[in-house]
Write a protein that holds these residues in place. Sequence first.
Motif, mmCIF file in Angstrom:
data_model
loop_
_atom_site.group_PDB
_atom_site.id
_atom_site.type_symbol
_atom_site.label_atom_id
_atom_site.label_comp_id
_atom_site.label_asym_id
_atom_site.label_seq_id
_atom_site.Cartn_x
_atom_site.Cartn_y
_atom_site.Cartn_z
ATOM 1 N N GLY B 342 21.499 -23.529 -46.402
ATOM 2 C CA GLY B 342 22.051 -23.726 -47.743
ATOM 3 C C GLY B 342 21.350 -22.902 -48.806
ATOM 4 N N GLY B 343 20.540 -21.960 -48.378
ATOM 5 C CA GLY B 343 19.786 -21.192 -49.372
ATOM 6 C C GLY B 343 20.132 -19.721 -49.400
ATOM 7 N N GLY B 344 21.053 -19.291 -48.529
ATOM 8 C CA GLY B 344 21.354 -17.865 -48.426
ATOM 9 C C GLY B 344 22.197 -17.349 -49.579
ATOM 10 N N GLY B 345 22.572 -16.068 -49.467
ATOM 11 C CA GLY B 345 23.475 -15.467 -50.445
ATOM 12 C C GLY B 345 22.918 -15.433 -51.854
ATOM 13 N N GLY B 346 21.588 -15.479 -51.993
ATOM 14 C CA GLY B 346 20.993 -15.417 -53.323
ATOM 15 C C GLY B 346 20.831 -16.769 -53.962
ATOM 16 N N LEU B 347 21.218 -17.824 -53.257
ATOM 17 C CA LEU B 347 21.150 -19.153 -53.864
ATOM 18 C C LEU B 347 19.711 -19.607 -54.121
ATOM 19 C CD1 LEU B 347 24.168 -19.314 -53.530
ATOM 20 C CD2 LEU B 347 23.907 -21.548 -52.509
ATOM 21 N N VAL B 348 18.822 -19.290 -53.167
ATOM 22 C CA VAL B 348 17.426 -19.667 -53.369
ATOM 23 C C VAL B 348 16.830 -18.878 -54.533
ATOM 24 C CG1 VAL B 348 15.137 -19.302 -52.395
ATOM 25 C CG2 VAL B 348 16.809 -20.615 -51.131
ATOM 26 N N ALA B 349 17.235 -17.615 -54.641
ATOM 27 C CA ALA B 349 16.696 -16.775 -55.705
ATOM 28 C C ALA B 349 17.092 -17.282 -57.087
ATOM 29 C CB ALA B 349 17.166 -15.335 -55.516
ATOM 30 N N LEU B 350 18.123 -18.103 -57.146
ATOM 31 C CA LEU B 350 18.507 -18.674 -58.440
ATOM 32 C C LEU B 350 17.526 -19.760 -58.883
ATOM 33 C CD1 LEU B 350 22.375 -18.987 -58.083
ATOM 34 C CD2 LEU B 350 21.111 -17.331 -59.399
ATOM 35 N N GLY B 351 16.696 -20.187 -57.955
ATOM 36 C CA GLY B 351 15.593 -21.075 -58.315
ATOM 37 C C GLY B 351 16.003 -22.477 -58.707
ATOM 38 N N GLU B 352 15.406 -22.954 -59.800
ATOM 39 C CA GLU B 352 15.594 -24.338 -60.224
ATOM 40 C C GLU B 352 17.031 -24.617 -60.676
ATOM 41 O OE1 GLU B 352 13.316 -27.012 -60.371
ATOM 42 O OE2 GLU B 352 12.198 -25.693 -59.032
ATOM 43 N N ASP B 353 17.693 -23.561 -61.178
ATOM 44 C CA ASP B 353 19.025 -23.750 -61.762
ATOM 45 C C ASP B 353 19.968 -24.489 -60.835
ATOM 46 O OD1 ASP B 353 17.916 -22.260 -63.645
ATOM 47 O OD2 ASP B 353 19.223 -20.500 -63.440
ATOM 48 N N ASN B 354 19.883 -24.155 -59.548
ATOM 49 C CA ASN B 354 20.851 -24.774 -58.642
ATOM 50 C C ASN B 354 20.165 -25.627 -57.586
ATOM 51 O OD1 ASN B 354 19.728 -22.880 -57.071
ATOM 52 N ND2 ASN B 354 21.631 -21.998 -56.320
ATOM 53 N N LEU B 355 18.968 -26.075 -57.908
ATOM 54 C CA LEU B 355 18.221 -26.871 -56.937
ATOM 55 C C LEU B 355 19.020 -28.104 -56.522
ATOM 56 C CD1 LEU B 355 15.492 -27.077 -55.450
ATOM 57 C CD2 LEU B 355 14.760 -28.636 -57.242
ATOM 58 N N ASP B 356 19.625 -28.734 -57.508
ATOM 59 C CA ASP B 356 20.391 -29.939 -57.242
ATOM 60 C C ASP B 356 21.520 -29.654 -56.253
ATOM 61 O OD1 ASP B 356 21.061 -32.677 -57.764
ATOM 62 O OD2 ASP B 356 22.829 -31.903 -58.813
ATOM 63 N N PHE B 357 22.271 -28.578 -56.531
ATOM 64 C CA PHE B 357 23.364 -28.207 -55.631
ATOM 65 C C PHE B 357 22.838 -27.861 -54.243
ATOM 66 C CE2 PHE B 357 25.842 -24.854 -53.604
ATOM 67 C CZ PHE B 357 27.040 -25.513 -53.440
ATOM 68 N N ARG B 358 21.766 -27.100 -54.210
ATOM 69 C CA ARG B 358 21.224 -26.676 -52.910
ATOM 70 C C ARG B 358 20.827 -27.885 -52.060
ATOM 71 N NH1 ARG B 358 16.405 -23.867 -52.996
ATOM 72 N NH2 ARG B 358 16.212 -23.713 -55.236
ATOM 73 N N MET B 359 20.279 -28.885 -52.720
ATOM 74 C CA MET B 359 19.832 -30.052 -51.967
ATOM 75 C C MET B 359 21.032 -30.864 -51.470
ATOM 76 S SD MET B 359 16.662 -29.851 -51.731
ATOM 77 C CE MET B 359 16.816 -28.082 -51.750
ATOM 78 N N LYS B 360 22.007 -31.072 -52.364
ATOM 79 C CA LYS B 360 23.184 -31.856 -51.972
ATOM 80 C C LYS B 360 23.976 -31.150 -50.879
ATOM 81 C CE LYS B 360 24.050 -34.409 -56.207
ATOM 82 N NZ LYS B 360 24.621 -34.158 -57.525
#
Lengths: 185, 414
Positions: B342-360
């Motif tokens: 759930g962290g690929g495609g640059g999602l992890v690089a977005l950092g805290e902004d999408n932490l909630d989405f990444r976790m869910k």
Amino acid sequence: MWALHDTFLLPTVRRHNPIFWVFLMLFHISFLLLITGHLELIGDFRIFQIAQHEVFLGKGFVGLILSISLLFFLFRRFVSPNRDLSVPEDYYLLILLFLTVFFGSQMDWARRWYDYGNLPIVEYREYLSSLLYLKPHLSSDLTSSGHSFMLVLHVFFANLFLMFFPFSQVMHSFLSLPMNKLRRG
Amino acid sequence: MDQKTRDDLLKLFQDKLNEAMKFYLETCTRCGVCTEACHVYASMGQIKYIAAYRHEIVRRIYKKYFKRRGKIWPSVGEARELSEMALEELYEAVYSCTGCRRCMVYCPFGIDTQMIMSIAKLLLIGAHTEPEILTLLTDTSVEKGKSLELFKKGFLTGIKNLEKEVVKKWKIEAGETAIPVDVDGADLLYVALAGAVPAAAIFNAAGENWTLSFFEAVNFGAFVGDPTKTKLILDRIVDEAKRLKVKEVCICECGTAFRVMKQLSGKQPFEVSSITEVHARYLREGRIKVDKSKFREPITYHDPCQIARNGGIIDEPRYILNCLSDDFREMSPEPKYNWCCGGGGGLVALGEDNLDFRMKSAKVKADQAQETGAKILTTACENCHTQLIDLNSHYEMGVEVKFLSSMVADALMQ
């Protein structure tokens, strides 16, 4: 080779949605049989008669299977999440195909199951091959026969479908093989 | 949106339409087999996260502007105008997709969702609505490459400091360079992320004639989906490899960098391998030996999508793990069906902004890892590593997240 396997046996669907796969396989095989049947309405192909049969294979059941699987495809699109994925095109195509198949099969069923004897293959051959040579000739025996309205509806919906064909997702019939080739590399 | 902007965006769209892309856009029958493929849909259950729905957002615009049927009869295929709202939808679709390509394994036609999403990413860049942070990171990375001479000195000082660490931990013979840089005619060019300590230890132990690249592996250009910048970042490593005449370019634990290098660099005079492959090779050839007693707890391995499913490195990590431990547990019966972290495609690089989405969105991953009962969760990708650490604390999984290569380095027998 594996691309052919992927294209014609749909292993991914079998694995993830077996019921859908059964209907898909039944549908596509029956569809091929129907195409064979229609070719035999144009001319006499020795190769199709390897298994001896009356014209139109399957004693009427091919049409029945097709109708049922088309209804299955249509109804599964009524249920979420497939409903949310579908666009009008998908419904139109299924309805068109169903109507085509249904009226076509009516003629076959009438002949096979209800002893309706007035369906001479010779005249169909004459008509369809005349179309092929661009000299249309429609025998009045066909137009004045009792089942002519079935025939007219069948041909009408089939033509609509054929017109829609190249502009729709039904193109997957041609694109599936190159696409699977692409995935297999 | 004014006409000029729209035309510019459609020009970008047009550039993306090669033969394969057209096939991908034409063929989908919306059969819904991909429904269960997406980890976001499996975790959150919203229709907009189904792969086919993601394509459809791009496909509507395609129908509207590139297909006559979309002009004559738009409603039949739900062709839609390219508007501000469409851009918002595109953003939603593309920055919730990690490009893991699990759906491609499900699709009866093999439609590549990530390819289609790349159109969306490019459109977002064209409209300047992409995540700023990604562009920023990309530009920094590109700039660094431009003024190599300026940053070379700082880089070399940094390396000297790292060398001390390597020497301290792995007792290298005096006089030997622990981290060689800029070695002409080396066999292997190692492209690292920040820090190359464990990797250096292993290369030295194996007696490899290697050299460290000046550049970092990570390709932010690919995250943001900008083909020009992706190529810029890729090419400087290719150029360096050619300049030093290396035989092999080894990419560190970075899935994107590996896939981009392996599949987008074209035909080159060198081989491309991932660090996992190289380590497995050393172990097979007996060039390094590892101590099996080092890790006694059960271990499970998360296959990074870009390296396993999209890069074909599946057997190598398992070979390494079986050398490291007697208790290796598979997460998924078939690695190609492994859930994305759930962290690929640059999602992890977005950092805290999408932490909630990444976790869910990665609930299924957390469950899958926990079901193995393993205490050590290892992986071979920086992005996955970060995401798994976040998951570990969010879901209180109680595992230790480790890099596979660090584990090899830790278990290395002198």
